[in-house]
Motif scaffolding. Structure first.
Motif, PDB file in Angstrom:
ATOM      1  N   UNK A 224     125.547 150.280  17.993  1.00 47.10           N
ATOM      2  CA  UNK A 224     125.897 151.697  18.019  1.00 47.10           C
ATOM      3  C   UNK A 224     125.549 152.405  19.333  1.00 47.10           C
ATOM      4  N   UNK A 225     124.462 151.981  19.977  1.00 47.28           N
ATOM      5  CA  UNK A 225     124.052 152.684  21.201  1.00 47.28           C
ATOM      6  C   UNK A 225     124.519 151.937  22.453  1.00 47.28           C
ATOM      7  N   UNK A 226     124.893 150.639  22.237  1.00 44.48           N
ATOM      8  CA  UNK A 226     125.423 149.859  23.350  1.00 44.48           C
ATOM      9  C   UNK A 226     124.444 149.620  24.488  1.00 44.48           C
ATOM     10  N   UNK A 227     123.169 149.521  24.158  1.00 47.61           N
ATOM     11  CA  UNK A 227     122.170 149.279  25.200  1.00 47.61           C
ATOM     12  C   UNK A 227     122.257 147.826  25.662  1.00 47.61           C
ATOM     13  N   UNK A 228     122.033 147.577  26.964  1.00 47.71           N
ATOM     14  CA  UNK A 228     121.980 146.179  27.424  1.00 47.71           C
ATOM     15  C   UNK A 228     120.694 145.502  26.919  1.00 47.71           C
ATOM     16  N   UNK A 229     120.734 144.178  26.839  1.00 53.98           N
ATOM     17  CA  UNK A 229     119.622 143.431  26.257  1.00 53.98           C
ATOM     18  C   UNK A 229     118.306 143.660  26.990  1.00 53.98           C
TER      19      UNK A 229
ATOM     20  N   UNK B 213     119.115 142.106  19.202  1.00 57.67           N
ATOM     21  CA  UNK B 213     120.045 142.496  20.260  1.00 57.67           C
ATOM     22  C   UNK B 213     120.960 141.328  20.631  1.00 57.67           C
ATOM     23  N   UNK B 214     120.373 140.112  20.699  1.00 60.80           N
ATOM     24  CA  UNK B 214     121.175 138.924  21.031  1.00 60.80           C
ATOM     25  C   UNK B 214     122.224 138.672  19.965  1.00 60.80           C
ATOM     26  N   UNK B 215     121.817 138.847  18.716  1.00 68.81           N
ATOM     27  CA  UNK B 215     122.733 138.618  17.606  1.00 68.81           C
ATOM     28  C   UNK B 215     123.930 139.555  17.703  1.00 68.81           C
TER      29      UNK B 215
END
Lengths: 253, 289
Positions: A224-229, B213-215
């Protein structure tokens, strides 16, 4: 593109050097180095004269194995073989990176045999080491820790990959040419699902109550926020620190 | 330069006792031997047992080199099953080296005490280490490396390898030396205090969130299936799944896989074949794509 016998042999050596348990590059630069298709594919690209193409294909093949984990002696797949032989065959057959994944995934499955073989064969050498230990002979023990297992490993890694890279290209070209579009799509679907296995195995290794909440938080911060890893990793570090600190203080009180 | 074997003569109850002191060079040599050869004979039965002996060789030779009986005992002691994460777990090796040094100098340290430290710490440090190394750092750096590499930028693989190498080797070296410095005295601090508990808790939170996040970024499951009812068309992905919860298919897939591993106690390989067959079949049917 043709792969010469010498190039095929070099690719076999690259695969051997990256396999888990090959000591020459350290575990760090083998298991989390050459064994990863991003690295293995680039090196294979160098051998075949086009490192950039090798890098592109290797990076693509690496996607299903992004969170690959080998823990407690179990390895559910072989990204090393997928990355080296997979990149070689894809480059030789001149296919797109997306099709390269379809070639690499079955190789990754097949490669588990190599892992199981060396993990089983090496048991023999442990028993020789037992004898050396009983005699207090540390030199003999150290010899059996390195050389016999490495000779076995070199044989079971280099020979199949050399043969596969040398003779496989033609076969792969034919198979890909005659394969229905649908099968390639289905293999791409498999490629999209596979990262779930590495991620789930990592979650199992963490094995703590309440971790799934943090997992879900990370998941939806991307959705939803599209933050990078990297941003999420930084926030996760801060949250982990604060949470642990508070938890420990509360427990003490 | 300190001599390799220092013979310090001390008067103890009128008996001259030779003290064997390791210097940092021996401990460092053991670190590098471990860094390269830890898994050279990795096997199903005892995993890293012979790797640990190989690493400790300079230490053991110095401590027990002129005492065959003690050497035999030491080798047999370390042939026991051993397995941990090789970088963070290096703290165990450091402690074991310190304990062996004390033992060789007559401290009342039993084989059980040394093996107790190994078996007691190897599990927790495998958990912490695997979470931070394989579960967090490697995937994060790979994500960066792949995003560059996939566009044909050779900095991708290079950056990944250099960053990983520098970070991990620095950590591993310092953790190993720290283990030797705290020695057997440090075990209580690590085991009893809240240090280990804090590390495990912090690592699992960091790891779990990164894995989430990876998933979301890398598990790709989409459903191109469109239901046609007369004039009415319903695209499952955009009009149903995305409308309910963004990313519900990848999340469901990851949780389903986790359920099979954790609750059904399935092996990774079994789950892999299940996933393969399921995804392939649904892909062939055009339900997933």
């Amino acid at each position: 593109m043709e792969i010469s016998l010498f190039q095929a042999f070099l690719i076999g050596v690259v695969y051997y050097l990256g396999e888990v348990g090959t000591p020459w590059l350290t575990l760090l630069f083998s298991f989390t180095g050459l064994y990863r298709p991003l690295i293995g594919g680039t090196i294979v690209g160098f051998i075949l004269g086009d490192p950039v193409q090798g890098c592109i294909i290797g990076a693509t093949i690496n996607l299903p194995y992004i969170a690959f984990i080998n823990a407690g002696g179990t390895s559910p797949s072989n990204p090393g073989l997928a990355g080296t032989l997979g990149t070689a065959l894809a480059m030789a057959a001149g296919v797109s990176p997306a099709v390269a994944i379809s070639i690499a995934i079955p190789l990754g499955l097949l490669g588990t045999i190599i892992w199981i073989a060396h993990m089983s064969i090496d048991v023999i050498f442990v028993h020789v080491c037992d004898k050396a230990a009983a005699e207090g002979d540390i030199n003999r023990l150290c010899f059996w820790h390195v050389w016999p297992p490495q000779i076995v490993m070199a044989i079971i890694c280099i020979i199949p990959v050399t043969i596969g890279a040398f003779y496989g290209a033609g076969a792969v070209t034919d198979i890909i040419a005659n394969m229905p579009e649908r099968v390639l799509t289905a293999l791409t679907v498999v490629g999209g699902v596979l990262p779930a296995l590495g991620i789930a195995m990592n979650l199992r290794a963490i094995n703590r109550e309440g971790t799934l909440l943090f997992f879900v938080t990370g998941f939806f911060l991307v959705q939803y926020v599209n933050l990078p890893i990297i941003a999420i990793a930084i926030f996760a570090g801060v949250i982990a620190y604060v949470y642990t600190k508070l938890f420990m203080n509360a427990e003490e009180a | 330069m300190v001599e390799n074997t220092q013979a310090i003569s001390g008067e103890e109850n009128g008996v001259t006792k030779k003290k064997i002191v390791l210097d940092r060079k021996d401990v460092k040599r053991a670190f590098w031997r471990w860094t390269f050869f830890s898994h050279a004979n990795y096997n199903y039965e005892r995993l890293q047992a012979t790797g640990l002996i190989y690493a400790l060789k300079p230490v053991l030779v110095k401590l027990y080199g002129d005492n065959p009986e003690a050497m035999k005992e030491a080798l047999q002691r370390h042939m026991a099953f051993f397995n941990t994460e090789p970088h963070f777990g290096g703290v165990i090796h450091g402690i074991v080296i310190a304990m062996e040094e004390e033992k060789a100098n007559g401290a009342p340290i039993t084989t059980e005490a040394i093996n107790g430290v190994k078996t007691g710490l190897m599990g927790p440090f495998a958990g912490v280490g695997d979470t931070l190394w394989q579960g967090t750092l490697v995937p994060i750096l790979l994500a960066i490396g792949i995003s560059l590499g996939i566009q044909g930028n050779l900095m991708g693989p290079l950056l990944y390898m250099v960053l990983l190498g520098v970070i991990m080797l620095t950590l591993a070296y310092n953790i190993w030396m720290k283990g030797y410095e705290v020695g057997s005295m440090g075990i209580q601090k690590i085991m009893g205090g809240k240090m280990l508990k804090s590390i495990i808790m912090g690592a699992s939170i960091l790891g779990a969130m990164t894995l989430g996040a990876l998933s979301a970024s890398f598990v790709t499951v989409t459903c191109p299936y469109v239901i046609n009812i007369g004039e009415f068309q319903l695209a499952l992905q955009t009009q149903v799944f995305d409308a309910i919860l963004k990313g519900m298919l990848p999340l469901g897939t990851t949780f389903g896989t986790y359920y099979l591993l954790k609750k059904k106690k399935m092996k990774g390989t079994t789950v892999l074949f299940l996933l393969f067959v399921l995804a392939f079949t649904l892909g062939m049917l055009g339900i997933l794509g």
